[in-house]
Design a protein around this motif. Sequence first.
Motif, mmCIF file in Angstrom:
data_model
loop_
_atom_site.group_PDB
_atom_site.id
_atom_site.type_symbol
_atom_site.label_atom_id
_atom_site.label_comp_id
_atom_site.label_asym_id
_atom_site.label_seq_id
_atom_site.Cartn_x
_atom_site.Cartn_y
_atom_site.Cartn_z
ATOM 1 N N ASN A 72 -0.639 8.422 -2.114
ATOM 2 C CA ASN A 72 -0.553 7.175 -1.348
ATOM 3 C C ASN A 72 -1.893 6.818 -0.719
ATOM 4 O O ASN A 72 -2.377 5.691 -0.822
ATOM 5 C CB ASN A 72 0.503 7.303 -0.238
ATOM 6 C CG ASN A 72 1.924 7.254 -0.760
ATOM 7 O OD1 ASN A 72 2.166 6.844 -1.888
ATOM 8 N ND2 ASN A 72 2.862 7.671 0.059
ATOM 9 N N SER A 121 7.082 6.123 -4.894
ATOM 10 C CA SER A 121 8.482 6.529 -4.708
ATOM 11 C C SER A 121 9.273 6.349 -5.997
ATOM 12 O O SER A 121 10.067 7.213 -6.380
ATOM 13 C CB SER A 121 9.133 5.694 -3.593
ATOM 14 O OG SER A 121 8.446 5.863 -2.392
ATOM 15 N N ALA A 125 3.056 2.868 -1.719
ATOM 16 C CA ALA A 125 4.106 3.813 -1.316
ATOM 17 C C ALA A 125 5.399 3.572 -2.093
ATOM 18 O O ALA A 125 6.085 4.518 -2.486
ATOM 19 C CB ALA A 125 4.363 3.696 0.190
ATOM 20 N N SER A 141 10.923 5.255 1.270
ATOM 21 C CA SER A 141 10.203 6.206 0.416
ATOM 22 C C SER A 141 10.869 7.574 0.363
ATOM 23 O O SER A 141 10.488 8.415 -0.454
ATOM 24 C CB SER A 141 8.770 6.389 0.944
ATOM 25 O OG SER A 141 8.108 5.162 1.066
#
Length: 764
Positions: A425, A457, A453, A354
Motif C-alpha cells: 500500500n 484488498s 488499498a 480492507s
Amino acid sequence: MDNIYFLILVALGILAIADLVVGVSNDAVNFLNSAIGSKAISFKTIMIVASVGIACGAIFSSGLMEVARKGIFNPGEFYFDEIMFIFMAVMITDILLLDFFNTLGMPTSTTVSIVFNLLGAAVAMAILKIADVNGNFSDVVNYINTDKAIEIIIGILSSVVIAFTVGAFVQWVSRLLLSYQYQKKAKWVGAVFAGVALSAIFYFILLKGIKGTPFADQTYDFIGGRTIKEFLETEIYMVATISFALWFLISYLLIQFAKVNIYKVIIGVGTFALALAFAGNDLVNFIGVPIAAWQSYEAWAGSGIPATEFSMEILSTKVETPTLLLFLSGMIMVVTLWLSKKARYVADTEINLSREGEAKEKFQPNFLSRGLVRFSINMSTWVSSVIPTPIQRKIDKRFEKPTVNLSKDKVLQLPAFDMIRASVNLMVAGILISIATSYKLPLSTTYVTFMVAMGTSLADRAWGAESAVYRVAGVLNVIAGWFSTAIIAFLASGIILSLISFGKGAAIAILLFAAVLLLVRNYISYNKKSKEIKVEDRLRRAESSSIQGVIEETAANIANVVKRSNKIYTNSINGLAKQALDSLKKNKKQGKKLAMEIEDLREHTFYFIKNLEEAHIGASNFYINIMGYLTDMSQSLEYIGKVSHNHVHNNHKKLKYNQIKELKEIDHKLEEIFNSTQKAFEEKSFEQIGAILNSKQELYDLVSQKIDLQVSRTRTEESSPKNTTLYFSLLLETRDLITAMMNLLEQYYHEHDSTVEPATIDTK
C-alpha cells in the motif's frame, strides 16, 4: 467600507485554522491506515512518525500555493473586492463540506474540494460580472484557467483507475512470490522486497521533500550543472538503481545481523513519507486561500487604488510563503492528528473495507455491487477454467491464509491485514505520487491511497463470498461521495459567492454565523452518536462454552432487551394516543436499532458454536433458541413501531377513546411483566421467572378479550377500515410479543433448574 476587507482577512485566518482541523481529520486516513491496519508498530509510534512527517512536509511546502492564486482562475480578470469575496465563499464552503464528510466517517479529497470550490466561486463571480455589463456568457472561459482546471480534473479522475489497477497487480505479484509465510522465506528474499519498497519510498521522500527547500532550484556542478529537482526528475532510473542497491544491502545487514523485522521498517518509513507528502501537497488546500487573500490585501493596501478598481494580476506571480506560517500550520495539523476522534472514525471506514475475513459491515449491498460481484465470480470461473489445474493449485496455495480459530470479537482484534499488504500500500502509493509529481500531473493523495488499498484488498482475496457485496458497495459509496464532493463544492460555493456579492458585509456575517452553528451542530451530533455506540444498553456477545455460562452472560442482554421493549411498546401506545409524530418517528428508529443489534448477535452464532467444547455442545441449542425468541420479540416491536408511525404520518383518523383505553390497559399489564422480568435478569434471580410465567394466561385472555370487543365494534359501530386494521395489527403483534417473551422465560427457567416442570404456553 474598506474595513470590511480587513475583517474578511481576519475571518479567513480563523477559517484557515478550522479548515486545518477538519482537513487533517479527513486526510489522516491517507497515511495512517496501512500502519494502523497492520498493527506492525504501536499506535503511539505511528503517531510520532506521522507527526514528524507532517511537520517536515509543512515546512517544505513553500511555493506550492499556486493553485489558490492562479491554478483555477485568471486573477487578472478580477478586482480585489471580487477576489476577497471568492476566497470567503471558498473557505466557508470547504469547511462545511469537509466536516460533513468527517461526521459521516467517509474519506474524501481535500484537493477536489478546494479545486471545485475555487472553480464554482470563480465561475459565479464571472457570470455576475458578465451579467452586470450585459456581456456574452460564453466569455466565462476568459476568467477561468480552463487548461489547468481540465488538467487537474482529468489527473484526479484517472488516478482512481490507475491506483486501483496498479495496487491490485503489485499485491498479486507480491503475494504470489512471498505468500503468507513471508517470515519463513530466505533472508535475501526479504532484502529484495525491502530494497524495492524502500528505494521507491526514499525516492518519493526526496522528490516531495526537496521540492520545497531553498536549494531545490540551485544548480550544482557535481550533477552536470542541473538543479537537484531536475536531476531527480530526469535521472529516475539511475537514482532508482543506486537506491535499490544501497537499500538492499542495508536491509540484508539489518535482517542478518540485527534480526530486524524489515517489514516494520518499510511501514514506518512509508508512513513518514505519506505524512510528509500529505502536508507538503495538501497544506495548500487548507491555508492556500487565506495566504493568497493576505498577500492580495498587502498589495492592495499599499496601492491607494479603490478595491473595486485594483486588478489582481499580482497573483499571477510566484510569492514565497513565510516559513513561520508554514511551521504554525504544521503544528496545528500535528495537534489535530493527536486529538481528533473524527480522524480515527474516518480511518475505520477504509480499514474495515480492507480487512481480512469478517467485519461489522458499514455499508449495505445494492444492485450495482451485487452485479459487479456476480460478474467477477463469472470471470474468475472462466479464468480458472483456462488456467491448467496444477498451476491453479500452486497459485491458490500461495494465497492460503494461516488458520486462526478465534471468536468474532477476537478476530477484530487481529491486524486487518498483514505487513506485506501494508508495505505494498505504502510503496505503490509513494511510487504513483512520485511519478505524477515528476511529470507535473496533479492528483488527489486521498484517491490514490484509498484506491491502492482497495486494489490490494481485492488482489489479496480479502473480499470473500461472505463480504464481497458489502465491501464493493462501500467502495462505490466512497467513490460516489468523491463525485458528490465535486458537484456540491461547485454549486455551493457559487451560491454562497452570489449571496456575498449581493449582501456584502451583512451576508458574510450571517453566513459565518450559520457556518459556526452547523459546525457546532455536527460536533454535538457526532458526540451523541459516539456515546450511543458506548451506551450500556448495547447488547453484548456471549463467549462462554457451557449452558450455565451462557445463562449468566446473556442475562444482561435479556434485561436490556426487556427494558427497551417496555419503552418501545409504551412509546408506541402513547404516541398513538397523543398523535405525536416526532415521538413515533424516534420510537420507530429505536425498534429498528434493537432489531439490528439482535440480528448482529444472531450473526455471532457461527463463532459461538465454533468455540464450544465438546462437553458443552448443548449450549448451542440453548443459544440458538434464545436468539430466535429475541428475534421474534424485536420483529413484533419493530412492526408495532412502524405501523403506529405510518398511521399518524399518513394523517389517518385517531384511534377511538375506548381503543386507546384498552391498549393502555394492556400496556400497563405488560409493563408490570416487563419490570418483573428485567429485575429477575438484572439480579440473576431466575427462580422469580416461575411467578412471571404464572401470569401468562391472564395476559393472553386480556388480549383475546380486546380482540373480541373490536370484532363487535367493527360489526356495529366502527366506520374506519384503517383504524380497524391498525387496532387488530397491534393486538395480534402484542400477542406474538407475549408468546416470544414467555417462550424465552420458559427456556431460561427450564435450563436454570431442570427440576422445575416447564409451563406449557398456549398461543391461541
